[in-house]
Enzyme design. Structure first.
Site, PDB file in Angstrom:
ATOM      1  N   GLU A  70      49.186  97.845  71.586  1.00 10.57           N
ATOM      2  CA  GLU A  70      47.837  98.205  72.028  1.00 10.57           C
ATOM      3  C   GLU A  70      47.818  98.323  73.547  1.00 10.57           C
ATOM      4  O   GLU A  70      47.967  97.322  74.262  1.00 10.57           O
ATOM      5  CB  GLU A  70      46.819  97.164  71.561  1.00 10.57           C
ATOM      6  CG  GLU A  70      45.416  97.561  71.993  1.00 10.57           C
ATOM      7  CD  GLU A  70      44.333  96.629  71.463  1.00 10.57           C
ATOM      8  OE1 GLU A  70      44.558  95.934  70.475  1.00 10.57           O
ATOM      9  OE2 GLU A  70      43.250  96.620  72.075  1.00 10.57           O
ATOM     10  N   LYS A  96      46.094  81.194  55.861  1.00 17.82           N
ATOM     11  CA  LYS A  96      46.057  82.667  55.965  1.00 17.82           C
ATOM     12  C   LYS A  96      44.851  83.285  55.285  1.00 17.82           C
ATOM     13  O   LYS A  96      44.922  84.415  54.820  1.00 17.82           O
ATOM     14  CB  LYS A  96      47.360  83.273  55.423  1.00 17.82           C
ATOM     15  CG  LYS A  96      48.586  82.741  56.122  1.00 17.82           C
ATOM     16  CD  LYS A  96      49.876  83.231  55.527  1.00 17.82           C
ATOM     17  CE  LYS A  96      51.059  82.555  56.201  1.00 17.82           C
ATOM     18  NZ  LYS A  96      52.340  82.869  55.632  1.00 17.82           N
ATOM     19  N   ASP A 111      54.210  82.828  62.587  1.00 18.14           N
ATOM     20  CA  ASP A 111      53.868  83.601  61.393  1.00 18.14           C
ATOM     21  C   ASP A 111      52.623  84.425  61.723  1.00 18.14           C
ATOM     22  O   ASP A 111      51.526  83.874  61.854  1.00 18.14           O
ATOM     23  CB  ASP A 111      53.590  82.637  60.233  1.00 18.14           C
ATOM     24  CG  ASP A 111      53.382  83.374  58.918  1.00 18.14           C
ATOM     25  OD1 ASP A 111      53.044  84.576  58.971  1.00 18.14           O
ATOM     26  OD2 ASP A 111      53.558  82.762  57.859  1.00 18.14           O
ATOM     27  N   HIS A 139      22.887 101.447  85.917  1.00 16.48           N
ATOM     28  CA  HIS A 139      22.756 102.182  87.173  1.00 16.48           C
ATOM     29  C   HIS A 139      22.370 103.615  86.892  1.00 16.48           C
ATOM     30  O   HIS A 139      21.488 104.183  87.511  1.00 16.48           O
ATOM     31  CB  HIS A 139      24.076 102.148  87.963  1.00 16.48           C
ATOM     32  CG  HIS A 139      24.230 100.914  88.769  1.00 16.48           C
ATOM     33  ND1 HIS A 139      23.492 100.675  89.898  1.00 16.48           N
ATOM     34  CD2 HIS A 139      25.030  99.845  88.610  1.00 16.48           C
ATOM     35  CE1 HIS A 139      23.837  99.505  90.406  1.00 16.48           C
ATOM     36  NE2 HIS A 139      24.773  98.977  89.627  1.00 16.48           N
TER      37      HIS A 139
END
Ligand code: ADP
Length: 582
Positions: A253, A385, A461, A559
């Site tokens: 990424e 998990k 993991d 702005h």
């Protein structure tokens, strides 16, 4: 019943109950059963090509058989007793038996394995599923190979060709290659070539060489055909608890490492962050069933009675030098009982360790609760998990809080925003927005981005990022509203510095960069705890940076909306519509 078992003295340390003692006993930690499935075959006995070995033993078998038959006939004719044997006959009998064993184990086991593997999709999933999906695999087009020499398959030695053909035909199960050949790289190459022939896909971009396949055998990955490359960026230094860390992050990424780095800079220029580890314990919760809820409640009462803790701890702690029982928390669903065991695990993440300890206790309990039916060593009350409130509330692994005070000028100079905008955005986005979404531990901007990148780099993991990324980010204005107090509260950071993927070369190098490679001998557990604080510190930086970017974006829009004339706005719109130069 419960009263009777309370004072029972457990068997001595290391004294496992005899095998088969409990008919319903189920396997504890994973791994062992998988390893047993792979058998060494007779073909591995000699350092010769399989073809030659087979020829030698076939010839030996035939020669011994013919010789013994002849001798037998002669003895019958001469009326010599059959049990009187000469030295040559003894050799011939030995040769016959040895060659018979060899041939049976080679052809017999290969035949049985191929039959079993054909009927068992799970065991050889890769090959069988492709065979099912691709009835007539296209052969690689010769012109395509000519046009792209790089795609041409590497010429294999003749004996490997034979093995590839046997794997493709389903005669040799793909999963026995490593054990049968005794060469993990060669096994991966043969498996990959078989896969290429079955699917017709080249997989050119997936490298095969440059990886130590022996290091993953029986521990990290089965049926390897190559390895995926991931870039590792380093952000830092993270100034945390008066130490500097350079943090490796494996990610695809864009901006993630740069953004975290900006957060580190803001933290360092403000004097650093500090962290505290509130809890350190891995959990495993087996599910058991009783004939009645009353009986399940009896066991619950026994397990949660403080008077029984020492007995349970003695039984639990038998299987490891590092796994030490901290407590048991129970929940019931009808006649089902879920027992959440928590234990310290030294520098290991600890799933194997806690599972072994739990199995010890289950075996022990079965004597006094014979009507207890162990449904599963893991009953999801653990909870591993999966997104679960139990981890968010009780914690799992390391529970860490990390905080920093970011100075007003740093917020302006490095983060390009202001304290008030940050605090406001955090309330609306991370607290209220996540509440509206019904988040479970997701009161943050992108904790899982940082957690996962560090997890992959350091051999954790990655699936445990589910609970490890649970995080509440809090922002407050302090010192008369000038400075920013930021904290991240992360109850379930599950990390280790020994075991699993941490021992692989690349991952181990990343742990080394952080100074937490392997076991800490002076103070077991401190390497893993330090790693958990680094994860929290990096999350703190990531939160700071992303929230700032969003707050700054919000400011820009404000702005545009409030500070410009309508003429300027139309100009801005024109600018945006104009095609970009590149
Ligand atoms: P996990 O329980 O995380 O799955 P493993 O069981 O694969 O981990 O690895 C832990 C192993 O490392 C155990 O065999 C344990 O005895 C050993 N070990 C050596 N030193 C340490 C330490 N400091 N902390 C934890 N485990 C250690």
């Amino acid at each position: 019943m419960a009263m009777e078992v309370r004072r029972r003295v457990p068997p001595p340390h290391g004294g496992a109950a005899p095998a088969g003692h409990h008919p319903r006993r189920r396997a504890a930690a994973g791994g062992e059963g998988e390893r047993e499935r792979v058998r060494v075959q007779a073909g591995d006995a000699l350092p010769l090509p399989i073809r030659h070995t087979n020829l030698i033993f076939s010839a030996l078998f035939a020669a011994s058989l013919v010789y013994l038959m002849r001798r037998w006939r002669e003895k019958i004719r001469a009326s010599t007793p059959l049990h009187v044997v000469s030295l040559a006959e003894i050799f011939a009998i030995c040769g016959l038996v040895a060659s018979l064993i060899y041939l049976l184990s080679f052809f017999g086991i290969a035949f049985v394995q191929s039959v079993v593997s054909n009927s068992d999709d799970e065991e050889d999933y890769l090959i069988d599923s492709h065979r099912a999906q691709a009835p007539a695999p296209p052969a690689p087009a010769p012109c395509a190979l000519l046009g792209n020499p790089a795609a041409a398959p590497e010429k294999m030695p003749e004996e490997d060709e034979e093995i590839v053909a046997a794997v493709v035909a389903g005669k040799i199960p793909s999963y026995v290659l490593e054990t049968r050949l005794g060469d993990c790289r060669r096994a991966a190459g043969i498996r990959r070539e078989a896969l290429r022939r079955i699917t017709g896909r080249e997989m050119d971009g997936l490298p095969l060489d440059g990886f130590d396949y022996a290091s993953i055998l029986g521990q990290c990955c089965e049926l390897p055909v190559g390895y995926v490359q991931l870039p590792v960026g380093v952000a830092g230094p993270l100034l945390l608890d008066s130490r500097r860390h350079y943090v490796p992050m494996a990610t695809t990424e864009g901006c993630l490492v740069a953004s975290t780095n900006r957060g580190f800079k803001a933290i360092a220029e403000s004097g650093g962050a500090s962290s505290v580890v509130l809890k350190d314990g891995m959990t495993r919760a087996p599910a058991v069933r009783f004939p009645s809820a009353r009986r399940a409640a009896e066991l619950k009462g026994f397990l949660e009675n403080p008077a029984n803790f020492d007995t349970l701890a003695t039984v639990f702690n038998r299987s490891s030098r590092f796994g030490r029982l901290q407590g048991v928390k129970c929940a019931m669903a009808g006649r089902n009982l879920y027992m959440r065991f928590t234990c310290s695990t030294g520098d290991a993440m600890g799933m194997n360790m806690v599972s072994k300890g739990v199995q010890n206790v289950l075996d022990y309990l079965q004597d006094d609760f014979p009507d207890m039916d162990v449904i599963s060593i893991s009953g999801n009350f653990c909870s591993d998990k999966k997104s679960a409130a139990i981890n968010w509330i009780e914690g799992r692994g390391k529970s860490v809080v990390c905080e920093a005070v970011i100075k007003e000028e740093v917020v302006k100079k490095v983060l390009k925003t202001n304290v008030q905008a940050l605090v406001e955005l955090n309330v609306i986005k991370n607290l209220a927005g996540s509440a509206v979404a019904g988040a479970l531990g997701g009161f943050n901007a992108h904790a899982s981005n940082i957690v996962t990148a560090i997890f992959i780099a350091t051999g954790q993991d990655p699936a445990q990022n589910v609970e490890s990324s649970q995080c509440m980010t809090m922002l407050e204005a302090i010192n008369d509203g000038k400075d920013l107090h930021i904290s991240v509260t992360m109850p379930s950071i599950e990390v280790g510095t020994v075991g699993g993927g941490t021992q692989l070369a690349s991952q181990s190098a990343c742990l080394d960069l952080l100074g937490v490679k392997g076991a800490n001998r002076e103070s077991p557990g401190s390497n893993a705890r330090l790693l958990a604080t680094v994860v929290a510190g990096a999350v703190l930086a990531g939160e700071l940076s992303l929230i700032s970017a969003q707050a700054a974006g919000h400011l820009v829009q404000s702005h545009m909306k409030y500070n410009r004339s309508s003429r300027d706005m139309s100009k801005a719109a024109e600018e945006a519509d104009r095609p970009k130069k590149c």
